[in-house]
Design an enzyme around this catalytic site. Structure first.
Site, mmCIF file in Angstrom:
data_model
loop_
_atom_site.group_PDB
_atom_site.id
_atom_site.type_symbol
_atom_site.label_atom_id
_atom_site.label_comp_id
_atom_site.label_asym_id
_atom_site.label_seq_id
_atom_site.Cartn_x
_atom_site.Cartn_y
_atom_site.Cartn_z
ATOM 1 N N SER A 155 0.834 -1.206 0.000
ATOM 2 C CA SER A 155 0.000 0.000 0.000
ATOM 3 C C SER A 155 0.864 1.249 0.000
ATOM 4 O O SER A 155 0.592 2.210 -0.720
ATOM 5 C CB SER A 155 -0.922 -0.017 1.220
ATOM 6 O OG SER A 155 -1.755 1.112 1.213
ATOM 7 N N HIS A 169 -3.700 7.917 1.432
ATOM 8 C CA HIS A 169 -4.105 6.560 1.802
ATOM 9 C C HIS A 169 -5.512 6.542 2.381
ATOM 10 O O HIS A 169 -6.326 5.686 2.050
ATOM 11 C CB HIS A 169 -3.114 5.990 2.813
ATOM 12 C CG HIS A 169 -3.455 4.603 3.265
ATOM 13 N ND1 HIS A 169 -4.081 4.360 4.471
ATOM 14 C CD2 HIS A 169 -3.304 3.399 2.673
ATOM 15 C CE1 HIS A 169 -4.269 3.056 4.600
ATOM 16 N NE2 HIS A 169 -3.809 2.447 3.531
ATOM 17 N N ARG A 222 -0.393 9.869 4.328
ATOM 18 C CA ARG A 222 -1.507 9.471 5.186
ATOM 19 C C ARG A 222 -2.837 9.916 4.585
ATOM 20 O O ARG A 222 -3.819 9.168 4.575
ATOM 21 C CB ARG A 222 -1.361 10.094 6.573
ATOM 22 C CG ARG A 222 -0.448 9.335 7.525
ATOM 23 C CD ARG A 222 -0.427 10.021 8.888
ATOM 24 N NE ARG A 222 0.375 9.267 9.830
ATOM 25 C CZ ARG A 222 -0.116 8.406 10.702
ATOM 26 N NH1 ARG A 222 -1.411 8.185 10.748
ATOM 27 N NH2 ARG A 222 0.688 7.769 11.532
#
Length: 212
Positions: free
Chosen positions: A17, A49, A46
């Site tokens: 990921s 994602h 962050r």
């Protein structure tokens, strides 16, 4: 940064990921990728994602001292002040203040004919001074923060401005960027709870000497 898991083939999903997120951010930013510090890029990762939207790589704006000031405030145990309960629920920190549902907030909002979000910020101004403010939903809360800093000399260590929507959201964040506040914000109408929470948790991670 990401929760780890192992597939049947022994591949680390979290690592995969991370690689995908970094690749998509580089595709969006191109040569501008190098303009960000490692800490800033960790926060951008962050956000991308959490939202599955690489476009945020172009929409995140940092004042030069934002990450540093936020990290120092959290290290010192300063409070985090949020606009809504969903933002509070997502942040991994104990010293959080959320006043949106209090009777005092409701009464002040009615008396002054302002939104509850504005009233909540006004009532928490002593906590806001020196603290970290995280706004993920309410533009009027962010507008009130800017007013408090200009008119009442309230100085947050960091303001995370990510309200979402087509009414006042973009304008409130532009006001923030044009103020003297140390700030991390999104450009335009995009934002919301996942963005605000991701930024806040990135700052908290850095304060613990972890990767953003």
């Amino acid at each position: 940064m990401f929760m780890g898991a192992i597939t049947k083939n022994g591949l680390d999903i979290a690592e995969k990921s991370r690689e995908i997120v970094k690749s998509k951010i580089k595709d969006v930013l191109g040569t501008k990728y190098e303009d960000y510090t490692e800490e800033q890029m960790g926060i951008i990762e962050r956000v991308v994602h959490a939202t599955a939207d690489p476009e945020y790589a172009k929409l995140m704006d940092f004042t030069d001292d934002a990450v540093k000031n936020g990290v120092e405030a959290i290290k010192d145990g300063k409070p985090i002040i949020v606009d809504i309960s969903m933002v509070e629920a997502g942040i991994r920190y104990e010293n959080i203040y959320n006043n949106i549902k209090s009777e005092e907030t409701i009464e002040l909002a009615k008396k002054e004919q302002i939104t509850r979000a504005e009233a909540a910020m006004r009532l928490l101004k002593d906590k806001i001074d020196g603290g970290v403010v995280v706004i993920g939903n309410a533009p009027t809360a962010l507008i009130e923060i800017v007013r408090l800093t200009k008119e009442e000399n309230i100085k947050p260590a960091l303001v995370v401005g990510a309200p979402v929507g087509f009414v006042k959201a973009a304008e409130s964040k532009e006001l923030l960027r044009n103020s003297e506040n140390s700030a991390i914000s999104t450009i335009g109408p995009k934002g919301g709870t996942p963005v605000a929470v991701s930024v806040a948790n990135g700052i908290i991670a850095l304060s613990r000497n972890e990767k953003a």
